[in-house]
Design an enzyme around this catalytic site. Structure first.
Site, PDB file in Angstrom:
ATOM      1  CG  HIS A 158      47.758 -71.634  35.596  1.00 39.91           C
ATOM      2  ND1 HIS A 158      47.456 -72.616  34.691  1.00 39.91           N
ATOM      3  CD2 HIS A 158      47.017 -70.559  35.214  1.00 39.91           C
ATOM      4  CE1 HIS A 158      46.563 -72.169  33.812  1.00 39.91           C
ATOM      5  NE2 HIS A 158      46.285 -70.909  34.115  1.00 39.91           N
TER       6      HIS A 158
ATOM      7  NE  ARG B  42      44.904 -73.142  29.279  1.00 37.98           N
ATOM      8  CZ  ARG B  42      44.484 -72.122  30.032  1.00 37.98           C
ATOM      9  NH1 ARG B  42      45.350 -71.275  30.563  1.00 37.98           N
ATOM     10  NH2 ARG B  42      43.193 -71.970  30.277  1.00 37.98           N
TER      11      ARG B  42
HETATM   12  P1  NAP Z   1      40.672 -64.312  23.265  1.00 42.48           P
HETATM   13  O1  NAP Z   1      40.032 -63.025  23.638  1.00 42.48           O
HETATM   14  O2  NAP Z   1      39.841 -65.377  22.641  1.00 42.48           O
HETATM   15  O3  NAP Z   1      41.894 -63.955  22.319  1.00 42.48           O
HETATM   16  C1  NAP Z   1      42.616 -64.907  21.640  1.00 42.48           C
HETATM   17  C2  NAP Z   1      43.454 -64.221  20.576  1.00 42.48           C
HETATM   18  O4  NAP Z   1      44.313 -65.197  19.976  1.00 42.48           O
HETATM   19  C3  NAP Z   1      42.625 -63.597  19.455  1.00 42.48           C
HETATM   20  O5  NAP Z   1      43.208 -62.379  19.098  1.00 42.48           O
HETATM   21  C4  NAP Z   1      42.779 -64.616  18.336  1.00 42.48           C
HETATM   22  O6  NAP Z   1      42.685 -64.088  17.037  1.00 42.48           O
HETATM   23  C5  NAP Z   1      44.194 -65.074  18.572  1.00 42.48           C
HETATM   24  N1  NAP Z   1      44.438 -66.369  17.913  1.00 42.48           N
HETATM   25  C6  NAP Z   1      43.712 -67.501  18.011  1.00 42.48           C
HETATM   26  N2  NAP Z   1      44.235 -68.459  17.228  1.00 42.48           N
HETATM   27  C7  NAP Z   1      45.287 -67.899  16.598  1.00 42.48           C
HETATM   28  C8  NAP Z   1      46.211 -68.375  15.640  1.00 42.48           C
HETATM   29  N3  NAP Z   1      46.158 -69.627  15.158  1.00 42.48           N
HETATM   30  N4  NAP Z   1      47.165 -67.530  15.200  1.00 42.48           N
HETATM   31  C9  NAP Z   1      47.217 -66.246  15.657  1.00 42.48           C
HETATM   32  N5  NAP Z   1      46.367 -65.730  16.569  1.00 42.48           N
HETATM   33  C10 NAP Z   1      45.406 -66.558  17.031  1.00 42.48           C
HETATM   34  O7  NAP Z   1      41.367 -64.982  24.544  1.00 42.48           O
HETATM   35  P2  NAP Z   1      41.889 -64.248  25.857  1.00 42.48           P
HETATM   36  O8  NAP Z   1      40.772 -63.971  26.796  1.00 42.48           O
HETATM   37  O9  NAP Z   1      42.756 -63.113  25.456  1.00 42.48           O
HETATM   38  O10 NAP Z   1      42.759 -65.401  26.512  1.00 42.48           O
HETATM   39  C11 NAP Z   1      43.864 -65.947  25.831  1.00 42.48           C
HETATM   40  C12 NAP Z   1      44.397 -67.147  26.577  1.00 42.48           C
HETATM   41  O11 NAP Z   1      45.052 -66.726  27.767  1.00 42.48           O
HETATM   42  C13 NAP Z   1      43.339 -68.135  27.096  1.00 42.48           C
HETATM   43  O12 NAP Z   1      42.883 -68.987  26.080  1.00 42.48           O
HETATM   44  C14 NAP Z   1      44.112 -68.879  28.154  1.00 42.48           C
HETATM   45  O13 NAP Z   1      44.800 -69.965  27.562  1.00 42.48           O
HETATM   46  C15 NAP Z   1      45.136 -67.845  28.637  1.00 42.48           C
HETATM   47  N6  NAP Z   1      44.880 -67.409  30.014  1.00 42.48           N
HETATM   48  C16 NAP Z   1      45.827 -67.638  30.949  1.00 42.48           C
HETATM   49  C17 NAP Z   1      45.623 -67.217  32.254  1.00 42.48           C
HETATM   50  C18 NAP Z   1      46.677 -67.423  33.295  1.00 42.48           C
HETATM   51  O14 NAP Z   1      46.433 -67.154  34.460  1.00 42.48           O
HETATM   52  N7  NAP Z   1      47.860 -67.870  32.933  1.00 42.48           N
HETATM   53  C19 NAP Z   1      44.436 -66.552  32.590  1.00 42.48           C
HETATM   54  C20 NAP Z   1      43.492 -66.354  31.608  1.00 42.48           C
HETATM   55  C21 NAP Z   1      43.714 -66.769  30.298  1.00 42.48           C
HETATM   56  P3  NAP Z   1      41.265 -63.576  16.441  1.00 42.48           P
HETATM   57  O15 NAP Z   1      41.066 -62.232  17.098  1.00 42.48           O
HETATM   58  O16 NAP Z   1      41.508 -63.483  14.993  1.00 42.48           O
HETATM   59  O17 NAP Z   1      40.234 -64.573  16.830  1.00 42.48           O
HETATM   60  C1  GLV Z   2      43.225 -69.459  33.251  1.00 42.02           C
HETATM   61  O1  GLV Z   2      44.226 -69.940  32.842  1.00 42.02           O
HETATM   62  C2  GLV Z   2      42.026 -69.316  32.482  1.00 42.02           C
HETATM   63  O2  GLV Z   2      41.987 -69.787  31.344  1.00 42.02           O
HETATM   64  O3  GLV Z   2      41.053 -68.720  32.999  1.00 42.02           O
END
Ligand code: NAP
Ligand code: GLV
Length: 340
Positions: free
Chosen positions: A303, A255
């Site tokens: 994005h 983000r």
């Molecule tokens: P997720 O499975 O919820 O993983 C989030 C990770 O971040 C977990 O390992 C979590 O730790 C860690 N985390 C959370 N707060 C933290 C902190 N304060 N300090 C250190 N680590 C922390 O999420 P995801 O599915 O991987 O997605 C991550 C993000 O990618 C989304 O929220 C979104 O913003 C972004 N995204 C972007 C796109 C794009 O096209 N650009 C697409 C999809 C997603 P824990 O394991 O301890 O909970």
């Molecule tokens: C994309 O950024 C998503 O959060 O799915």
């Protein structure tokens, strides 16, 4: 929408997102095919058909406008089509206490791993420099480095971070994956395992603020895959960037608000940071007058790192909707307090 109008005893599911018309049509088609047994409706149907709002029990949403989920007295469950739910959760009118699930789709993780691999390979093999050299007709090969000479730090060890860490480790990069805390309790520093405990790939797992501080100077590329929460907003600030070694690079695929933009610009302008690949921004779409478009040290993506794909995501939605209807546990529920 109304394809299944007449199935009056079928559960009613509201589809509510902010898409271009062609995108909306793709979602309608994919979701109706994946879940033919429910009655689909959209916000316009609620206006046209008095009484329909009280039949809606499930909402499938893609960053709906604030207030879109009010006036649905029998709503039981909200399924997001986005992985990141910070905008959804920021809506003060979001019905409290209802379960909210976010999108978790292996196809999306794969797409993210592909984007991260492209970015890291391009930084490591200087393809962004070669692109600029081509514009100047400049023939200048850079010294060839091996992947094992380019340490990469992945912020976030969730769905996306794990897929990215695995892919980069598979390409030969020394990878450190940073998370909030060790899943097994103790602070994990120095262990060689993948984020979910698979010992097959040499991913170094660290957790907590101190471990991050210690890791920054040792990593040439940082790939951000954190959720946006009050704890992670602005994490990539002047101090963070200054702690990276000179010539480091940032790949932000999570983000825009994770990054303090003026600090990033300063680090790039001073030459401390070599390059930034930015897929996400504080304001999207990125305004035409944003300096990022024309900054020589920045590669802008719209994005597009890992879009939700209706072909696979509709099956994820169908599985969760059926779980709700059959009284089974829901998958990928958001901790609304934690914010992700
Ligand atoms: P997720 O499975 O919820 O993983 C989030 C990770 O971040 C977990 O390992 C979590 O730790 C860690 N985390 C959370 N707060 C933290 C902190 N304060 N300090 C250190 N680590 C922390 O999420 P995801 O599915 O991987 O997605 C991550 C993000 O990618 C989304 O929220 C979104 O913003 C972004 N995204 C972007 C796109 C794009 O096209 N650009 C697409 C999809 C997603 P824990 O394991 O301890 O909970
Ligand atoms: C994309 O950024 C998503 O959060 O799915």
């Amino acid at each position: 929408m109304g394809k299944n109008a007449g199935m009056t005893d079928a559960p009613t599911v509201l589809l509510c997102g902010q898409w271009p018309a062609t995108e909306a049509a793709r979602w309608r088609q994919a979701l109706q095919r994946a879940l033919p047994e429910v009655r689909w409706c959209e916000p316009a149907d609620l206006q046209d058909q008095p009484g329909l709002a009280s039949e809606v029990s499930i909402a499938v949403v893609a960053n709906p406008p604030a207030g879109a989920l009010t006036g649905l007295p029998n709503l039981r469950f909200i399924q997001s089509l986005w992985a990141g739910v910070e905008r959804l959760l920021a809506d003060p009118t979001l019905p409290p206490r209802l379960p909210v699930a976010r999108m978790v789709d292996p196809a999306m993780n794969t797409a993210m791993a592909e984007t991260a691999a492209w970015a890291v390979l391009s930084l490591h093999r200087r393809y962004f420099d070669y692109r600029q050299q081509q514009d100047r007709a400049e023939w200048r090969p850079w010294p060839q480095r091996r992947a094992d000479e380019v340490p990469v730090l992945v912020l976030g060890r969730g769905q996306m971070g794990t897929a990215v860490a695995r892919t980069l480790a598979g390409l030969g990069y020394p990878v450190t994956a940073w998370g909030r805390e060790d899943r097994r309790g103790a602070l994990a520093t120095g262990s060689a395992r993948t984020p979910d405990g698979d010992e097959a790939l040499p991913v170094h797992v660290v957790a907590g603020p101190q471990a991050l501080q210690a890791a920054l100077p040792a990593h040439e590329v940082v790939v951000n895959l954190l959720p946006l929460t009050p704890q992670t907003a602005g994490l990539i600030d002047a101090a963070f960037l200054a702690a990276l070694p000179p010539g480091a690079a940032l790949v932000n695929l999570a983000r825009g608000a994770h990054v303090v933009e003026h600090a990033l610009r300063d680090a790039l302008d001073r030459g401390h940071l070599r390059h930034a690949v930015l897929d996400v921004f504080a304001v999207e779409p990125l305004p035409p007058d944003s300096p990022w478009w024309r900054h020589p040290g920045v590669t802008v993506l719209p994005h597009a790192a890992a879009a939700t794909d209706p072909r696979s995501a509709s099956a994820v939605v169908a599985a969760n909707v059926r779980a709700l209807l059959e009284g089974r546990p829901l998958a990928h529920l958001v901790d609304r307090q934690r914010g992700y």
